[in-house]
Design a protein around this motif. Structure first.
Motif, short mmCIF file in Angstrom:
data_model
loop_
_atom_site.label_atom_id
_atom_site.label_comp_id
_atom_site.label_asym_id
_atom_site.label_seq_id
_atom_site.Cartn_x
_atom_site.Cartn_y
_atom_site.Cartn_z
N PHE A 35 -8.65 0.67 -30.32
CA PHE A 35 -9.51 1.73 -29.79
C PHE A 35 -10.45 1.26 -28.68
O PHE A 35 -11.21 2.06 -28.14
N ALA A 36 -10.39 -0.01 -28.33
CA ALA A 36 -11.14 -0.46 -27.16
C ALA A 36 -10.48 0.10 -25.91
O ALA A 36 -9.26 0.29 -25.87
N PRO A 37 -11.25 0.39 -24.86
CA PRO A 37 -10.63 0.91 -23.64
C PRO A 37 -9.57 -0.05 -23.10
O PRO A 37 -9.78 -1.26 -23.04
N GLY A 38 -8.43 0.48 -22.76
CA GLY A 38 -7.36 -0.37 -22.22
C GLY A 38 -5.99 0.22 -22.50
O GLY A 38 -5.85 1.32 -23.02
N VAL A 39 -4.97 -0.56 -22.16
CA VAL A 39 -3.58 -0.12 -22.27
C VAL A 39 -2.84 -1.04 -23.23
O VAL A 39 -2.94 -2.27 -23.13
N ILE A 40 -2.10 -0.46 -24.15
CA ILE A 40 -1.38 -1.20 -25.18
C ILE A 40 0.09 -0.82 -25.14
O ILE A 40 0.42 0.38 -25.16
N PRO A 41 1.01 -1.79 -25.08
CA PRO A 41 2.44 -1.46 -25.07
C PRO A 41 2.89 -0.87 -26.40
O PRO A 41 2.37 -1.21 -27.47
N VAL A 42 3.87 0.03 -26.33
CA VAL A 42 4.33 0.76 -27.50
C VAL A 42 5.86 0.76 -27.55
O VAL A 42 6.52 0.92 -26.52
N VAL A 43 6.40 0.55 -28.74
CA VAL A 43 7.82 0.78 -29.02
C VAL A 43 7.89 1.85 -30.09
O VAL A 43 7.14 1.79 -31.07
N GLY A 44 8.74 2.82 -29.92
CA GLY A 44 8.81 3.91 -30.89
C GLY A 44 10.22 4.37 -31.16
O GLY A 44 11.20 3.85 -30.61
N ARG A 45 10.30 5.35 -32.03
CA ARG A 45 11.60 5.89 -32.42
C ARG A 45 11.43 7.34 -32.83
O ARG A 45 10.65 7.65 -33.74
#
Length: 369
Positions: free
Chosen positions: A106-116
């Motif tokens: 929840f800190a400001p920034g961008v986080i990579p995501v893998v989903g399905r």
């Protein structure tokens, strides 16, 4: 548990890279040995072993066997949500979620995501039009090495409250070999004994399935405890709310048994898809440990838009990045904790059992090549 799965994922990646041996069979064997070596620790941490007999939860083996009994086993596929498609993207946190949790996600920034994306059910060849639900699983790889894994459905509630009731529900929906369909009388008898299952069915009938994966909202279903840096906490259910406008599935779409994946790929060809992560805070009287009870849509409920999920790529599940990910909802970052909802521990151990079986099946398949 996050550290345990970090280790397992490292073994998976290393074996796929071929460091152990040029033999595919040996690499698969390493995977199975690694899984077997940590299975006991996984089950113990989920509360499935080491309990007194009178408190022992339903075994994951029995749950997975119940899934397989519905339409028969489908080797190499997940025991539920067998049909799906991998996606990748990022989560753009705006920092607002820090008002409820100290989790670094929840800190400001961008986080990579893998989903399905997937449809519920045990049959990987089922027609998309047969499902009233859509499902969305995510793995957010937080920069500090932790992970947050979500397993969400397009309904905000579940059909039963406990794992035992879920096994009974699967038995009620078992496909009859003669007709190729479940027995309506058996389903009606189950719902007579479990009115919450009827309420779930009524909800899905009143909310027709979306025309695509892209325009459905997805819900955590269970509540989780969000903990701030000062130790104060709130129970939260979250949802992924799409920017795309909801539209119900149309009869013409149902003619294509794979219209959900086809629409997703086509839509992504025009640009990324976006959802907003909305955190809803529990109020007095809300059900914390019962996923069958909806939280009322009161105007004074605290809701926080914690950021935007952006999905920009889709790939087949057979060799896509989600292929070997177990979307266990109890793999959580510091600052997010499970509630006492009995379904959570059951889902955690069941996912692991399913994962172990399909990896073992791949070894057996490779040995015959």
């Amino acid at each position: 548990m996050a550290k345990t799965f970090d280790y397992l994922n490292k073994v998976l990646r290393a074996s796929q890279a071929g460091w152990a041996s040029p033999s595919l069979l040996l690499r698969y064997a390493i995977i199975v040995v690694a899984i077997g070596g940590i299975s006991f620790a996984y089950a113990f941490s989920a509360g499935w072993v080491g309990w007194p007999v009178h408190r022992a939860p339903l075994s994951a083996t029995r749950v997975v066997n119940a899934f397989e009994s519905v339409t028969g086993p489908h080797p190499g596929f997940r025991r539920n949500h067998a049909k799906g498609i991998c996606v990748t993207g990022r989560f753009e946190s705006n920092g607002a979620g820090a008002a409820l949790s100290r989790a670094h996600v929840f800190a400001p920034g961008v986080i990579p995501v893998v989903g399905r994306f997937s449809v519920p059910g045990t049959n990987p060849t089922v027609g998309d039009g047969e499902s009233r639900l859509r499902s969305f699983a995510l793995r957010l790889a937080v920069p500090d090495g932790e992970e947050w894994r979500m397993a969400m459905n397009s309904a905000p509630i579940f059909s039963v409250r406990t794992p035992d009731e879920f096994v009974a529900e699967l038995a009620a929906h078992r496909v009859d070999k003669g007709t190729g369909k479940p027995d309506p009388a058996r389903i009606a008898a189950f719902e007579e004994q479990h009115p919450e299952a009827r309420a779930f069915r009524d909800w899905t009938r009143a909310h027709p399935a979306s025309s695509g994966f892209d325009n459905a909202a997805y819900y955590s279903v269970s509540a989780f405890r969000f903990v701030k840096a000062d130790g104060t906490s709130h129970y939260v259910r979250w949802s992924m709310v799409p920017e795309a406008a909801y539209q119900p599935v149309e009869a013409m779409q149902r003619r294509d048994p794979d219209f959900l994946a086809h629409r997703l790929v086509k839509t992504l060809g025009s640009g990324p898809l976006r959802w907003h992560l909305v955190l809803a805070v529990a109020q007095p009287g809300d059900a914390i440990n019962d996923a069958t009870r909806v939280w009322p849509q009161t105007s004074n409920r605290e809701r926080i838009d914690a950021g935007t999920l952006v999905i920009d790529r889709a790939e087949a599940q057979i060799d896509g990045p989600c292929r070997n990910i177990d979307f266990d909802p109890l793999i959580l970052p510091a600052g997010i904790e499970p509630s006492a909802d009995p379904l959570l521990a059951a889902r955690s151990a069941t996912y692991m059992e399913s994962f172990y079986r399909r990896m073992s099946e791949e070894v057996r398949y490779a040995s015959k090549r």
